[in-house]
Write a protein that holds these residues in place. Sequence first.
Motif, PDB file in Angstrom:
ATOM      1  N   THR A  12      19.039  51.452 -34.986  1.00 43.31           N
ATOM      2  CA  THR A  12      20.374  52.038 -34.902  1.00 43.31           C
ATOM      3  C   THR A  12      20.866  51.941 -33.469  1.00 43.31           C
ATOM      4  OG1 THR A  12      19.666  53.612 -36.573  1.00 43.31           O
ATOM      5  CG2 THR A  12      21.646  54.193 -35.357  1.00 43.31           C
ATOM      6  N   PHE A  13      22.143  51.621 -33.288  1.00 41.87           N
ATOM      7  CA  PHE A  13      22.779  51.718 -31.971  1.00 41.87           C
ATOM      8  C   PHE A  13      23.786  52.845 -32.074  1.00 41.87           C
ATOM      9  CE2 PHE A  13      21.708  47.073 -31.769  1.00 41.87           C
ATOM     10  CZ  PHE A  13      20.866  47.141 -30.666  1.00 41.87           C
ATOM     11  N   GLY A  14      23.557  53.938 -31.410  1.00 47.32           N
ATOM     12  CA  GLY A  14      24.449  55.101 -31.530  1.00 47.32           C
ATOM     13  C   GLY A  14      24.452  55.561 -32.974  1.00 47.32           C
ATOM     14  N   GLU A  17      24.043  51.930 -37.933  1.00 48.77           N
ATOM     15  CA  GLU A  17      22.749  51.489 -38.471  1.00 48.77           C
ATOM     16  C   GLU A  17      22.786  49.978 -38.619  1.00 48.77           C
ATOM     17  OE1 GLU A  17      22.606  54.111 -42.056  1.00 48.77           O
ATOM     18  OE2 GLU A  17      20.468  53.695 -41.846  1.00 48.77           O
ATOM     19  N   VAL A  18      22.170  49.266 -37.695  1.00 48.39           N
ATOM     20  CA  VAL A  18      22.260  47.802 -37.724  1.00 48.39           C
ATOM     21  C   VAL A  18      21.211  47.203 -38.671  1.00 48.39           C
ATOM     22  CG1 VAL A  18      22.091  45.704 -36.325  1.00 48.39           C
ATOM     23  CG2 VAL A  18      23.281  47.699 -35.434  1.00 48.39           C
ATOM     24  N   LEU A  19      19.985  47.707 -38.615  1.00 45.37           N
ATOM     25  CA  LEU A  19      18.931  47.249 -39.529  1.00 45.37           C
ATOM     26  C   LEU A  19      18.428  48.458 -40.316  1.00 45.37           C
ATOM     27  CD1 LEU A  19      17.006  44.915 -37.017  1.00 45.37           C
ATOM     28  CD2 LEU A  19      18.797  44.257 -38.636  1.00 45.37           C
ATOM     29  N   GLY A  36      22.970  35.157 -41.726  1.00 44.79           N
ATOM     30  CA  GLY A  36      23.797  36.349 -41.837  1.00 44.79           C
ATOM     31  C   GLY A  36      25.090  36.115 -41.079  1.00 44.79           C
ATOM     32  N   GLN A  37      26.118  36.847 -41.463  1.00 38.40           N
ATOM     33  CA  GLN A  37      27.414  36.675 -40.814  1.00 38.40           C
ATOM     34  C   GLN A  37      27.347  37.180 -39.371  1.00 38.40           C
ATOM     35  OE1 GLN A  37      29.104  38.926 -43.935  1.00 38.40           O
ATOM     36  NE2 GLN A  37      30.325  37.241 -44.730  1.00 38.40           N
ATOM     37  N   ASN A  38      28.397  36.919 -38.600  1.00 36.58           N
ATOM     38  CA  ASN A  38      28.454  37.446 -37.236  1.00 36.58           C
ATOM     39  C   ASN A  38      28.282  38.954 -37.279  1.00 36.58           C
ATOM     40  OD1 ASN A  38      30.880  34.999 -36.691  1.00 36.58           O
ATOM     41  ND2 ASN A  38      28.984  35.085 -35.565  1.00 36.58           N
ATOM     42  N   GLY A  39      27.419  39.466 -36.398  1.00 32.44           N
ATOM     43  CA  GLY A  39      27.220  40.915 -36.328  1.00 32.44           C
ATOM     44  C   GLY A  39      26.269  41.470 -37.370  1.00 32.44           C
ATOM     45  N   ALA A  40      25.617  40.583 -38.141  1.00 31.97           N
ATOM     46  CA  ALA A  40      24.705  41.054 -39.207  1.00 31.97           C
ATOM     47  C   ALA A  40      23.439  41.702 -38.638  1.00 31.97           C
ATOM     48  CB  ALA A  40      24.318  39.897 -40.125  1.00 31.97           C
ATOM     49  N   GLY A  41      23.093  41.375 -37.398  1.00 30.98           N
ATOM     50  CA  GLY A  41      21.895  41.973 -36.793  1.00 30.98           C
ATOM     51  C   GLY A  41      20.791  40.966 -36.510  1.00 30.98           C
ATOM     52  N   LYS A  42      21.127  39.668 -36.533  1.00 33.90           N
ATOM     53  CA  LYS A  42      20.113  38.621 -36.355  1.00 33.90           C
ATOM     54  C   LYS A  42      19.494  38.689 -34.946  1.00 33.90           C
ATOM     55  CE  LYS A  42      23.107  35.309 -37.331  1.00 33.90           C
ATOM     56  NZ  LYS A  42      24.333  36.094 -37.546  1.00 33.90           N
ATOM     57  N   THR A  43      20.370  38.722 -33.931  1.00 30.84           N
ATOM     58  CA  THR A  43      19.859  38.757 -32.554  1.00 30.84           C
ATOM     59  C   THR A  43      19.066  40.037 -32.312  1.00 30.84           C
ATOM     60  OG1 THR A  43      21.713  37.420 -31.808  1.00 30.84           O
ATOM     61  CG2 THR A  43      20.557  38.667 -30.108  1.00 30.84           C
ATOM     62  N   THR A  44      19.558  41.151 -32.837  1.00 27.04           N
ATOM     63  CA  THR A  44      18.851  42.427 -32.690  1.00 27.04           C
ATOM     64  C   THR A  44      17.432  42.301 -33.227  1.00 27.04           C
ATOM     65  OG1 THR A  44      20.927  43.608 -32.937  1.00 27.04           O
ATOM     66  CG2 THR A  44      18.919  44.878 -33.345  1.00 27.04           C
ATOM     67  N   THR A 189      21.046  31.522 -37.883  1.00 27.85           N
ATOM     68  CA  THR A 189      22.287  30.751 -37.910  1.00 27.85           C
ATOM     69  C   THR A 189      23.265  31.330 -38.928  1.00 27.85           C
ATOM     70  OG1 THR A 189      23.214  28.529 -38.152  1.00 27.85           O
ATOM     71  CG2 THR A 189      21.494  29.111 -39.696  1.00 27.85           C
ATOM     72  N   HIS A 190      24.536  30.946 -38.786  1.00 29.86           N
ATOM     73  CA  HIS A 190      25.448  31.188 -39.895  1.00 29.86           C
ATOM     74  C   HIS A 190      25.967  29.852 -40.435  1.00 29.86           C
ATOM     75  CE1 HIS A 190      27.809  31.790 -36.133  1.00 29.86           C
ATOM     76  NE2 HIS A 190      28.530  30.849 -36.708  1.00 29.86           N
ATOM     77  N   ILE A 191      25.340  28.745 -39.975  1.00 32.77           N
ATOM     78  CA  ILE A 191      25.728  27.427 -40.505  1.00 32.77           C
ATOM     79  C   ILE A 191      24.782  27.092 -41.656  1.00 32.77           C
ATOM     80  CG2 ILE A 191      26.135  24.996 -39.963  1.00 32.77           C
ATOM     81  CD1 ILE A 191      26.415  25.871 -37.016  1.00 32.77           C
TER      82      ILE A 191
HETATM   83  N1  LIG Z   1      22.804  46.839 -27.127  1.00 29.70           N
HETATM   84  C1  LIG Z   1      23.655  47.136 -28.081  1.00 29.70           C
HETATM   85  N2  LIG Z   1      24.328  48.302 -28.049  1.00 29.70           N
HETATM   86  C2  LIG Z   1      25.184  48.663 -29.036  1.00 29.70           C
HETATM   87  N3  LIG Z   1      25.453  47.891 -30.112  1.00 29.70           N
HETATM   88  C3  LIG Z   1      24.812  46.703 -30.193  1.00 29.70           C
HETATM   89  C4  LIG Z   1      23.882  46.268 -29.189  1.00 29.70           C
HETATM   90  N4  LIG Z   1      23.385  45.057 -29.563  1.00 29.70           N
HETATM   91  C5  LIG Z   1      23.993  44.750 -30.731  1.00 29.70           C
HETATM   92  N5  LIG Z   1      24.839  45.730 -31.106  1.00 29.70           N
HETATM   93  C6  LIG Z   1      25.650  45.759 -32.343  1.00 29.70           C
HETATM   94  O1  LIG Z   1      24.776  45.489 -33.430  1.00 29.70           O
HETATM   95  C7  LIG Z   1      25.405  44.665 -34.395  1.00 29.70           C
HETATM   96  C8  LIG Z   1      24.532  43.455 -34.654  1.00 29.70           C
HETATM   97  O2  LIG Z   1      24.580  42.613 -33.508  1.00 29.70           O
HETATM   98  P1  LIG Z   1      23.720  41.277 -33.393  1.00 29.70           P
HETATM   99  O3  LIG Z   1      24.057  40.645 -32.081  1.00 29.70           O
HETATM  100  O4  LIG Z   1      22.300  41.579 -33.657  1.00 29.70           O
HETATM  101  O5  LIG Z   1      24.309  40.436 -34.605  1.00 29.70           O
HETATM  102  P2  LIG Z   1      24.155  38.868 -34.927  1.00 29.70           P
HETATM  103  O6  LIG Z   1      23.855  38.781 -36.387  1.00 29.70           O
HETATM  104  O7  LIG Z   1      23.184  38.254 -33.988  1.00 29.70           O
HETATM  105  O8  LIG Z   1      25.612  38.351 -34.656  1.00 29.70           O
HETATM  106  P3  LIG Z   1      26.141  36.915 -34.111  1.00 29.70           P
HETATM  107  O9  LIG Z   1      25.929  35.926 -35.221  1.00 29.70           O
HETATM  108  O10 LIG Z   1      27.572  37.182 -33.859  1.00 29.70           O
HETATM  109  O11 LIG Z   1      25.364  36.591 -32.861  1.00 29.70           O
HETATM  110  C9  LIG Z   1      26.793  44.343 -33.846  1.00 29.70           C
HETATM  111  O12 LIG Z   1      27.727  45.212 -34.455  1.00 29.70           O
HETATM  112  C10 LIG Z   1      26.665  44.621 -32.370  1.00 29.70           C
HETATM  113  O13 LIG Z   1      27.888  45.034 -31.842  1.00 29.70           O
END
Ligand SMILES: Nc1ncnc2c1ncn2[C@@H]1O[C@H](COP(=O)(O)OP(=O)(O)OP(=O)(O)O)[C@@H](O)[C@H]1O
Length: 301
Positions: A12-14, A17-19, A36-44, A189-191
Motif C-alpha cells: 500500500t502507498f498511503g 492498495e497497489v498490490l 498490466g496497464q499503466n499504474g497496475a503495480g508492475k514496477t512496484t 510490459t503492456h505491449i
Molecule cells: N513511491 C511511491 N509512492 C506513492 N505511490 C506510488 C509509489 N510508487 C508507485 N506508486 C503508485 O503505485 C501505482 C503503481 O505504480 P507502478 O509504477 O508500480 O505501476 P506500473 O504497472 O509499473 O506502471 P507503468 O506501466 O506506468 O510503469 C501507481 O498508482 C503509482 O502512482
Amino acid sequence: MSVLEVKGIKKTFGTQEVLKGLDFSLPEQSVLGFIGQNGAGKTTFMKLIVGLLASDEGTISVCGEKVQYGNTKTNRLIGYLPDVPEFYGYMTAYGYLTLCGEVTGLTGIEIKEKATELLKLVGLENNKKKIKTYSRGMKQRLGIAQALLNEPKLLICDEPTSALDPLGRKEILEILHRVKKQTTVIFSTHILSDVEKICDHIVLLHEGTIKLSMTLAEMEARFSFNQLLVEFNQSLSTADYESIFEGLRVTNKGETYLVQHDELTEIQTKLYTRFINQGIFPKKIEVYQPSLEDIFTEVVQ
Ligand SMILES: Nc1ncnc2c1ncn2[C@@H]1O[C@H](COP(=O)(O)OP(=O)(O)OP(=O)(O)O)[C@@H](O)[C@H]1O
C-alpha cells in the motif's frame, strides 16, 4: 525448484492498495510476461523482488531464499534492468562492463571473458563508441549485458521494449529469448504482442490482483472462445450473408466473420455445404485463436 515463489504479497502507498495479495511461482528456464496497464503495480512488484521496497504482507523467495527489504543477499541471484537504465556516458560498453565486474568482485580474467561473451550476446562486441552516443535500444542491450554479468538465476527487465522502435524491440526480444537457456526471465510490459512472441508464462496484473497466471499453452486452451473465423475478399451482400450464415451466431467486422460454435465439425460441415451450394467461397476459414489483446480485454472487462 521454483526460481521465484510469491506468497500473499500486499503493498500500500498511503491509502492506495497497489498490490492486494499476489501469489504465483515461476519454474526455471522460463520467460514470464508480467503484464498490466499503466499504474497496475508492475514496477512496484519488481522493486519488492530486489528488496528496494518493503511489502506490507507476504513473502517473496528467490531460489528458496527469502527476500528481505534492505538486505541485498538474494540480489546475487538476480539481474535487474530498470525501465530507464543509467550509465556513465563517457565510457565505452566494454569499459562500463569492466567497471561493473570490478565492483562485483570478479577477477580480471573473469571480467574479460564475461564482458566479451556478453557484448557478443547483445550485439555490441565491435562497438568502441562512447555510451552517450548510443540509441535507446543499444542502451537497453547494454543494460541486459550488465544485468547478466553475475550469471543471475533470475533476470528482471522492467518494460525493456516500451520506448523502442520495432527493430529495437525485435532485437531485445531475440536476446531475451536466447538468454532463457541460462536464466529465468521476468519481463514486464503492456505491449501484448511482445509477450506472445517470447513468453511461455504470463501473469496478468489488474487493479492490484492477479487475474491470470498460467502458461501460454494453458491460456490458448482456456480462451479458444469456440469461434471459427471466416474471411471473404469483400464484405457480403445482405442476401449472400443470409444464405451463408442463416441460423448461426455471427459477429463481423468488414470482410471478417466470427462464427460461434458448440460443436466445431457440425458448423464446419454446415458452412462448407453452403459455400458449395451458393458458389460463394471464403478467402480464409480457420479456428479462431484470440490474440493476447483479445484475452486481456475479455479478462479485465
Ligand atoms: N513511491 C511511491 N509512492 C506513492 N505511490 C506510488 C509509489 N510508487 C508507485 N506508486 C503508485 O503505485 C501505482 C503503481 O505504480 P507502478 O509504477 O508500480 O505501476 P506500473 O504497472 O509499473 O506502471 P507503468 O506501466 O506506468 O510503469 C501507481 O498508482 C503509482 O502512482
